[in-house]
Structures are given as structure tokens and as C-alpha cells.
Design a protein around this motif. Structure first.
Motif, PDB file in Angstrom:
ATOM      1  N   TYR A 118     -15.334   9.968   2.223  1.00 30.20           N
ATOM      2  CA  TYR A 118     -14.076   9.669   1.528  1.00 30.20           C
ATOM      3  C   TYR A 118     -12.958   9.321   2.521  1.00 30.20           C
ATOM      4  CZ  TYR A 118     -16.640  11.790  -2.300  1.00 30.20           C
ATOM      5  OH  TYR A 118     -17.594  12.074  -3.257  1.00 30.20           O
TER       6      TYR A 118
ATOM      7  N   ASP B 281       5.943  -1.688 -15.309  1.00 28.33           N
ATOM      8  CA  ASP B 281       5.767  -0.672 -14.249  1.00 28.33           C
ATOM      9  C   ASP B 281       7.106  -0.300 -13.630  1.00 28.33           C
ATOM     10  OD1 ASP B 281       3.036  -0.704 -14.636  1.00 28.33           O
ATOM     11  OD2 ASP B 281       2.613  -2.004 -12.915  1.00 28.33           O
TER      12      ASP B 281
ATOM     13  N   ASP C  48       9.382   6.003  -6.614  1.00 30.62           N
ATOM     14  CA  ASP C  48       8.511   4.828  -6.608  1.00 30.62           C
ATOM     15  C   ASP C  48       9.269   3.525  -6.873  1.00 30.62           C
ATOM     16  OD1 ASP C  48       6.194   6.337  -6.203  1.00 30.62           O
ATOM     17  OD2 ASP C  48       5.974   6.731  -8.345  1.00 30.62           O
TER      18      ASP C  48
ATOM     19  N   ARG D 160       9.326   0.512  -4.200  1.00 26.76           N
ATOM     20  CA  ARG D 160       7.999  -0.075  -4.033  1.00 26.76           C
ATOM     21  C   ARG D 160       7.631  -0.960  -5.221  1.00 26.76           C
ATOM     22  NH1 ARG D 160       3.047   1.505  -5.754  1.00 26.76           N
ATOM     23  NH2 ARG D 160       3.817   3.505  -6.510  1.00 26.76           N
TER      24      ARG D 160
ATOM     25  N   GLY E 195       0.443   7.507   1.060  1.00 29.18           N
ATOM     26  CA  GLY E 195      -0.674   8.342   0.629  1.00 29.18           C
ATOM     27  C   GLY E 195      -1.885   7.552   0.182  1.00 29.18           C
ATOM     28  N   ALA E 196      -1.702   6.253  -0.054  1.00 27.10           N
ATOM     29  CA  ALA E 196      -2.816   5.413  -0.496  1.00 27.10           C
ATOM     30  C   ALA E 196      -3.614   4.915   0.708  1.00 27.10           C
ATOM     31  CB  ALA E 196      -2.311   4.240  -1.314  1.00 27.10           C
ATOM     32  N   LYS E 197      -4.789   4.375   0.421  1.00 23.54           N
ATOM     33  CA  LYS E 197      -5.701   3.946   1.473  1.00 23.54           C
ATOM     34  C   LYS E 197      -5.712   2.430   1.588  1.00 23.54           C
ATOM     35  CE  LYS E 197     -10.123   4.524   0.673  1.00 23.54           C
ATOM     36  NZ  LYS E 197     -11.459   5.128   0.533  1.00 23.54           N
TER      37      LYS E 197
ATOM     38  N   VAL F  10       0.883  -1.165   0.000  1.00 22.85           N
ATOM     39  CA  VAL F  10       0.000   0.000   0.000  1.00 22.85           C
ATOM     40  C   VAL F  10       0.917   1.210   0.000  1.00 22.85           C
ATOM     41  CG1 VAL F  10      -1.888   1.197   1.144  1.00 22.85           C
ATOM     42  CG2 VAL F  10      -1.708  -1.294   1.335  1.00 22.85           C
ATOM     43  N   ALA F  11       0.888   1.973  -1.056  1.00 18.24           N
ATOM     44  CA  ALA F  11       1.850   3.062  -1.253  1.00 18.24           C
ATOM     45  C   ALA F  11       1.611   4.220  -0.291  1.00 18.24           C
ATOM     46  CB  ALA F  11       1.752   3.564  -2.692  1.00 18.24           C
TER      47      ALA F  11
ATOM     48  N   PHE G 250      -5.221   5.906   5.750  1.00 10.35           N
ATOM     49  CA  PHE G 250      -4.255   6.279   4.722  1.00 10.35           C
ATOM     50  C   PHE G 250      -2.825   6.113   5.237  1.00 10.35           C
ATOM     51  CE2 PHE G 250      -8.160   8.309   3.613  1.00 10.35           C
ATOM     52  CZ  PHE G 250      -8.203   8.337   2.220  1.00 10.35           C
TER      53      PHE G 250
ATOM     54  N   THR H 238       0.846   6.926   5.936  1.00 12.24           N
ATOM     55  CA  THR H 238       1.666   8.138   6.079  1.00 12.24           C
ATOM     56  C   THR H 238       3.155   7.808   6.114  1.00 12.24           C
ATOM     57  OG1 THR H 238       1.396   7.990   8.486  1.00 12.24           O
ATOM     58  CG2 THR H 238      -0.124   9.411   7.300  1.00 12.24           C
TER      59      THR H 238
END
Length: 234
Positions: free
Chosen positions: A72, A138, A146, A149, A32-34, A29-30, A76, A78
Motif C-alpha cells: 500500500y 464540488d 478544501d 484546491r 495526504g493523497a498519493k 494531488v491533495a 504521498f 505531505t
């Protein structure tokens, strides 16, 4: 998301924290991602939503997650891996100890070479081939921030595509043991280009159905990482 596998009932809270932290540190889970929705994640981990909320709260208090309410909202990520630096690398190695470092690199070599050989010996579907090619693409197109990851996603996808949850979980564990080391190694353009050609060789061997070539390609790649590690520590 193999790392988010069911936990054992005896230590549900502790193992839930471990699974979530593994997913965060490996970049599954990157930043900032949820995280997946609470109901879905509880089912995936095989736990109650109360236990999940307790684990998420603990990681929020530790600074790894930001929980937002509302339409929303969600949990998330951090956590952001530290910037590479030789001083950080030496500190990580000092914290691990030389024996544990050697053991971690040996462990990773064994399980990742094995996973590649198993996958190369399998009858791959068109979908599996497409997933492997997509992970490689990717990574080839990754921005520097990135790269680690997506590199993790590429390596873990090889184990996941074998269809063995145990093998995938073991490879994730092996990767986690060296993730702080990899994050601390400065990124050199020449090394990234060399790694890209090695990744391509791994994929080519797997798609060609050549287990021994796949094993050799992974071994060469991991030996290169170990050599770079030794160079920055010398």
C-alpha cells in the motif's frame, strides 16, 4: 492532470521536479493523497522511471512527499498550504514585487478569460457539460480546508475542457503564479458566497454557448479577487 504533461529531454530531472511540485502546490494531488503509480506517471511525463525516482526523492527530502514502501505504498503528498493571514499576504507580495504581482494578475486575466470564451464557443458534449457541473458542485459543497484546491480544479477544468493542452498548461502556470497569494487571503463567508454566484454565472454562460458573457463573468470574478487583495494590502 494536465500539469503532469511530458517534459523535455534536455532538463528531464529539473522539469519533472517542476511538474510534480506544480501538481502538489495547485492541489491537483491533495494533501495526504498519493501520486499516480510510478509506471503510469513515468509514461505520462515521458521520462524514465530512474528520473522519476530521483525527482520524487528530491521532493521527499524537501518535505513535499512521504515515500512509503510495500503493498500500500507510494509517494504521498505531505505539503499543506499555510493558513491565510494578512502578514503572510504582505510577505508574498513583498517577495514577488509589485511589478511581478501586476503582471501575474494580468496574465491570469488574459488566459482565463480566453479559455472561458473558447469553451463557450465550442460544441460541448454531454460529458463535458457534466464535468463542468460536477466541478462547480464540488466547489459549492467544499469545506473551508478544501476550498482553494477545489477552486483551482474548477478554474483549470475550464481550460482542460477546451481540449487544448497548451491552453490548459498556460492556465495552470497562471494559477501557480498567484497560488501563494490566494492561499494567503483570509476566507470571508460573504466573499465565498459572492464567488459562488460568480462561478455559477461563468458556468451558465459557457453552457449557454455565449463566449462574450463567459469572458465578462470570468473578468468580473478575477477583478473581485484583485479588489479583495488590494483591500487586505491597504
Amino acid at each position: 492532470m494536465t500539469v503532469l504533461r511530458p517534459v523535455r529531454a534536455g532538463n528531464a530531472f529539473e522539469e519533472t521536479v517542476e511538474r510534480l511540485l506544480q501538481a502538489i502546490k495547485l492541489g491537483v494531488v491533495a494533501p495526504g493523497a498519493k501520486l499516480p503509480p510510478e509506471r503510469e506517471l513515468a509514461v505520462q511525463l515521458g521520462i524514465s522511471r530512474v528520473t522519476l525516482r530521483e525527482a520524487i526523492r528530491a521532493l521527499q527530502e524537501a518535505g513535499y512527499l512521504d515515500v512509503r514502501r510495500g503493498r500500500y505504498g507510494g509517494a504521498f503528498v505531505t505539503y499543506v498550504p499555510p493558513q491565510p493571514g494578512t502578514g503572510d499576504l504582505r510577505r508574498v507580495v513583498a517577495d514577488m514585487g509589485t511589478a511581478d504581482l501586476t503582471d501575474a494578475l494580468t496574465f491570469r486575466m488574459a488566459v482565463e478569460c480566453g479559455a472561458a470564451a473558447v469553451l463557450a464557443a465550442s460544441e460541448l458534449t454531454d460529458e463535458q457539460r457534466a464535468v463542468l457541473r460536477r466541478r462547480l458542485a464540488d466547489l459549492d459543497e467544499a469545506r473551508v480546508e478544501d476550498y482553494r484546491r477545489l477552486d483551482t480544479a474548477f478554474h483549470l477544468s475550464i481550460a482542460e475542457l477546451t481540449g487544448s493542452p497548451l491552453l490548459a498548461a498556460t492556465c495552470a502556470d497562471a494559477r501557480l503564479r498567484v497560488s501563494d497569494l490566494l492561499n494567503a487571503i483570509p476566507m470571508l463567508q460573504v466573499n465565498l458566497e459572492h464567488a459562488a454566484s460568480q462561478h455559477q454565472a461563468i458556468v451558465a454562460a459557457i453552457l449557454a454557448g455565449d463566449p462574450e458573457a463567459a469572458r465578462r463573468a470570468v473578468a468580473e470574478h478575477l477583478e473581485g479577487t484583485a479588489a479583495l487583495l488590494r483591500a487586505f494590502l491597504s
